[in-house]
Design a protein around this motif. Structure first.
Motif, PDB file in Angstrom:
ATOM      1  N   ALA A   9      31.359  17.637  44.858  1.00 41.59           N
ATOM      2  CA  ALA A   9      31.492  17.945  46.234  1.00 41.59           C
ATOM      3  C   ALA A   9      32.303  17.705  47.003  1.00 41.59           C
ATOM      4  O   ALA A   9      33.265  17.955  47.991  1.00 41.59           O
ATOM      5  CB  ALA A   9      30.943  19.141  46.351  1.00 41.59           C
ATOM      6  N   ARG A  10      32.176  16.266  47.325  1.00 44.15           N
ATOM      7  CA  ARG A  10      31.957  15.555  48.684  1.00 44.15           C
ATOM      8  C   ARG A  10      33.531  14.929  48.107  1.00 44.15           C
ATOM      9  O   ARG A  10      33.721  14.037  48.623  1.00 44.15           O
ATOM     10  CB  ARG A  10      30.991  14.355  48.179  1.00 44.15           C
ATOM     11  CG  ARG A  10      29.930  15.154  49.982  1.00 44.15           C
ATOM     12  CD  ARG A  10      28.331  14.486  49.307  1.00 44.15           C
ATOM     13  NE  ARG A  10      27.871  14.705  48.477  1.00 44.15           N
ATOM     14  CZ  ARG A  10      26.646  13.874  48.128  1.00 44.15           C
ATOM     15  NH1 ARG A  10      26.701  12.006  48.663  1.00 44.15           N
ATOM     16  NH2 ARG A  10      25.964  14.395  46.935  1.00 44.15           N
ATOM     17  N   VAL A  11      33.647  14.896  47.690  1.00 44.25           N
ATOM     18  CA  VAL A  11      34.950  14.237  46.376  1.00 44.25           C
ATOM     19  C   VAL A  11      36.478  14.721  47.780  1.00 44.25           C
ATOM     20  O   VAL A  11      36.677  15.639  48.068  1.00 44.25           O
ATOM     21  CB  VAL A  11      36.023  14.258  45.769  1.00 44.25           C
ATOM     22  CG1 VAL A  11      36.889  13.885  45.140  1.00 44.25           C
ATOM     23  CG2 VAL A  11      34.771  13.746  44.129  1.00 44.25           C
ATOM     24  N   SER A  12      36.984  13.905  48.558  1.00 43.74           N
ATOM     25  CA  SER A  12      38.093  14.260  49.793  1.00 43.74           C
ATOM     26  C   SER A  12      39.277  13.716  49.204  1.00 43.74           C
ATOM     27  O   SER A  12      40.549  14.473  49.509  1.00 43.74           O
ATOM     28  CB  SER A  12      37.649  13.897  50.869  1.00 43.74           C
ATOM     29  OG  SER A  12      37.640  12.287  50.819  1.00 43.74           O
ATOM     30  N   GLU A  27      40.743  18.216  51.219  1.00 44.60           N
ATOM     31  CA  GLU A  27      39.193  18.591  51.670  1.00 44.60           C
ATOM     32  C   GLU A  27      38.423  19.437  50.972  1.00 44.60           C
ATOM     33  O   GLU A  27      39.403  20.459  51.012  1.00 44.60           O
ATOM     34  CB  GLU A  27      38.992  18.588  52.786  1.00 44.60           C
ATOM     35  CG  GLU A  27      37.302  17.987  53.258  1.00 44.60           C
ATOM     36  CD  GLU A  27      36.903  17.493  54.311  1.00 44.60           C
ATOM     37  OE1 GLU A  27      35.838  18.054  54.805  1.00 44.60           O
ATOM     38  OE2 GLU A  27      37.425  16.571  55.226  1.00 44.60           O
ATOM     39  N   GLY A  28      37.713  19.715  49.988  1.00 45.40           N
ATOM     40  CA  GLY A  28      36.824  20.522  49.469  1.00 45.40           C
ATOM     41  C   GLY A  28      37.417  20.822  48.251  1.00 45.40           C
ATOM     42  O   GLY A  28      37.425  21.759  47.522  1.00 45.40           O
ATOM     43  N   TYR A  29      38.068  19.843  47.787  1.00 45.28           N
ATOM     44  CA  TYR A  29      38.827  19.950  46.312  1.00 45.28           C
ATOM     45  C   TYR A  29      38.481  18.593  45.639  1.00 45.28           C
ATOM     46  O   TYR A  29      38.144  17.282  46.458  1.00 45.28           O
ATOM     47  CB  TYR A  29      40.542  20.698  46.302  1.00 45.28           C
ATOM     48  CG  TYR A  29      41.018  21.530  46.575  1.00 45.28           C
ATOM     49  CD1 TYR A  29      40.935  22.389  45.813  1.00 45.28           C
ATOM     50  CD2 TYR A  29      40.579  22.323  48.088  1.00 45.28           C
ATOM     51  CE1 TYR A  29      41.551  23.972  45.803  1.00 45.28           C
ATOM     52  CE2 TYR A  29      40.817  23.804  48.199  1.00 45.28           C
ATOM     53  CZ  TYR A  29      41.688  24.266  47.556  1.00 45.28           C
ATOM     54  OH  TYR A  29      42.049  25.752  47.618  1.00 45.28           O
ATOM     55  N   SER A  44      38.979  23.854  43.492  1.00 44.07           N
ATOM     56  CA  SER A  44      38.774  23.683  44.303  1.00 44.07           C
ATOM     57  C   SER A  44      37.179  23.498  44.655  1.00 44.07           C
ATOM     58  O   SER A  44      36.324  23.909  43.034  1.00 44.07           O
ATOM     59  CB  SER A  44      37.945  25.368  44.771  1.00 44.07           C
ATOM     60  OG  SER A  44      38.093  25.953  46.312  1.00 44.07           O
ATOM     61  N   ALA A  45      36.538  22.742  45.392  1.00 43.47           N
ATOM     62  CA  ALA A  45      34.852  22.411  44.991  1.00 43.47           C
ATOM     63  C   ALA A  45      34.018  23.621  44.542  1.00 43.47           C
ATOM     64  O   ALA A  45      32.898  23.909  44.118  1.00 43.47           O
ATOM     65  CB  ALA A  45      34.051  21.340  46.081  1.00 43.47           C
ATOM     66  N   ASP A  46      34.390  24.197  44.982  1.00 38.78           N
ATOM     67  CA  ASP A  46      33.493  25.930  45.021  1.00 38.78           C
ATOM     68  C   ASP A  46      33.494  26.536  43.734  1.00 38.78           C
ATOM     69  O   ASP A  46      32.794  27.590  43.183  1.00 38.78           O
ATOM     70  CB  ASP A  46      34.419  27.272  46.271  1.00 38.78           C
ATOM     71  CG  ASP A  46      33.911  27.126  47.196  1.00 38.78           C
ATOM     72  OD1 ASP A  46      33.416  25.823  47.753  1.00 38.78           O
ATOM     73  OD2 ASP A  46      35.123  27.730  48.204  1.00 38.78           O
ATOM     74  N   LEU A  47      34.103  26.184  42.976  1.00 36.10           N
ATOM     75  CA  LEU A  47      34.672  26.264  41.167  1.00 36.10           C
ATOM     76  C   LEU A  47      33.602  25.662  41.076  1.00 36.10           C
ATOM     77  O   LEU A  47      32.268  26.750  40.087  1.00 36.10           O
ATOM     78  CB  LEU A  47      35.430  26.528  40.760  1.00 36.10           C
ATOM     79  CG  LEU A  47      36.339  27.300  42.015  1.00 36.10           C
ATOM     80  CD1 LEU A  47      38.167  27.061  40.167  1.00 36.10           C
ATOM     81  CD2 LEU A  47      36.449  28.731  41.152  1.00 36.10           C
ATOM     82  N   VAL A  52      30.820  29.795  34.692  1.00 35.70           N
ATOM     83  CA  VAL A  52      31.611  28.571  32.854  1.00 35.70           C
ATOM     84  C   VAL A  52      31.605  27.446  33.767  1.00 35.70           C
ATOM     85  O   VAL A  52      32.102  26.351  32.470  1.00 35.70           O
ATOM     86  CB  VAL A  52      33.095  29.679  32.708  1.00 35.70           C
ATOM     87  CG1 VAL A  52      33.825  29.139  34.135  1.00 35.70           C
ATOM     88  CG2 VAL A  52      34.122  29.678  31.857  1.00 35.70           C
ATOM     89  N   PHE A  53      32.245  26.831  34.905  1.00 32.43           N
ATOM     90  CA  PHE A  53      32.092  25.481  34.847  1.00 32.43           C
ATOM     91  C   PHE A  53      30.926  24.522  35.128  1.00 32.43           C
ATOM     92  O   PHE A  53      31.283  23.374  34.601  1.00 32.43           O
ATOM     93  CB  PHE A  53      32.770  25.283  37.146  1.00 32.43           C
ATOM     94  CG  PHE A  53      34.413  25.552  36.841  1.00 32.43           C
ATOM     95  CD1 PHE A  53      34.963  23.964  36.886  1.00 32.43           C
ATOM     96  CD2 PHE A  53      35.392  25.980  36.621  1.00 32.43           C
ATOM     97  CE1 PHE A  53      36.202  23.644  36.427  1.00 32.43           C
ATOM     98  CE2 PHE A  53      36.459  26.348  36.806  1.00 32.43           C
ATOM     99  CZ  PHE A  53      37.144  24.850  37.285  1.00 32.43           C
ATOM    100  N   ILE A  54      30.012  25.519  35.180  1.00 32.03           N
ATOM    101  CA  ILE A  54      28.569  24.633  34.484  1.00 32.03           C
ATOM    102  C   ILE A  54      28.898  24.660  33.448  1.00 32.03           C
ATOM    103  O   ILE A  54      28.111  23.426  32.764  1.00 32.03           O
ATOM    104  CB  ILE A  54      27.332  25.826  35.598  1.00 32.03           C
ATOM    105  CG1 ILE A  54      27.901  25.363  37.027  1.00 32.03           C
ATOM    106  CG2 ILE A  54      26.414  25.275  34.436  1.00 32.03           C
ATOM    107  CD1 ILE A  54      26.444  26.509  37.819  1.00 32.03           C
TER     108      ILE A  54
END
Length: 104
Positions: A9-12, A27-29, A44-47, A52-54
Motif C-alpha cells: 500500500a505504500r508503493v508510490s 500515489e495510492g496505486y 488502487s491500493a484500496d483494492l 477477492v484481492f486477498i
C-alpha cells in the motif's frame, strides 16, 4: 499477510530494471504483473483489502512466496483479472467470485 498489504500500500512508484526509463505510478496505486504474459496493471491500493484481492494475494504467496522481490506478481489469467477489476469498478460484488471466474 497484513504486513505484505501494508508494504504494498505504500508503493508510490516503480522503477523497472532498465535505468534509462522510469514508469511513474500515482500515489495510492501499485503495479502488479498478472499471468504468464506478465501483463502490467496499475491498481488502487484500496483494492488490497477486498476479499477477492486477498484471495489473489494468498495465491501469489503460495506460488511465489512472501519474500517476492520487485513488483507483485499474481498467478491469474489476464482475462480473469480484467473481469475482476471490471466487476469491482461497476460495484458488482457477486461477480467477483474468483473460483467462479477461474472456472470459465
Amino acid at each position: 499477510m497484513k504486513k505484505l498489504i501494508r508494504r504494498l500500500a505504500r508503493v508510490s512508484h516503480y522503477s523497472p530494471l532498465s535505468s534509462s526509463s522510469q514508469t511513474r505510478v500515482p500515489e495510492g496505486y501499485l503495479p502488479v504483473y498478472v499471468g504468464d504474459e506478465m501483463e502490467r496493471f496499475v491498481v488502487s491500493a484500496d483494492l488490497l483489502n477486498h476479499p477477492v484481492f486477498i484471495n489473489l494475494l494468498n495465491k501469489s504467496a503460495q506460488e511465489y512466496g512472501y519474500q517476492q522481490k520487485g513488483v507483485l506478481r499474481i498467478p491469474c489469467h489476464v482475462l480473469v483479472f480484467q473481469r475482476v477489476l471490471d466487476a469491482l469498478r461497476l460495484g458488482q460484488e457477486g461477480s467477483c467470485d474468483l473460483e467462479y471466474l477461474l472456472s470459465q
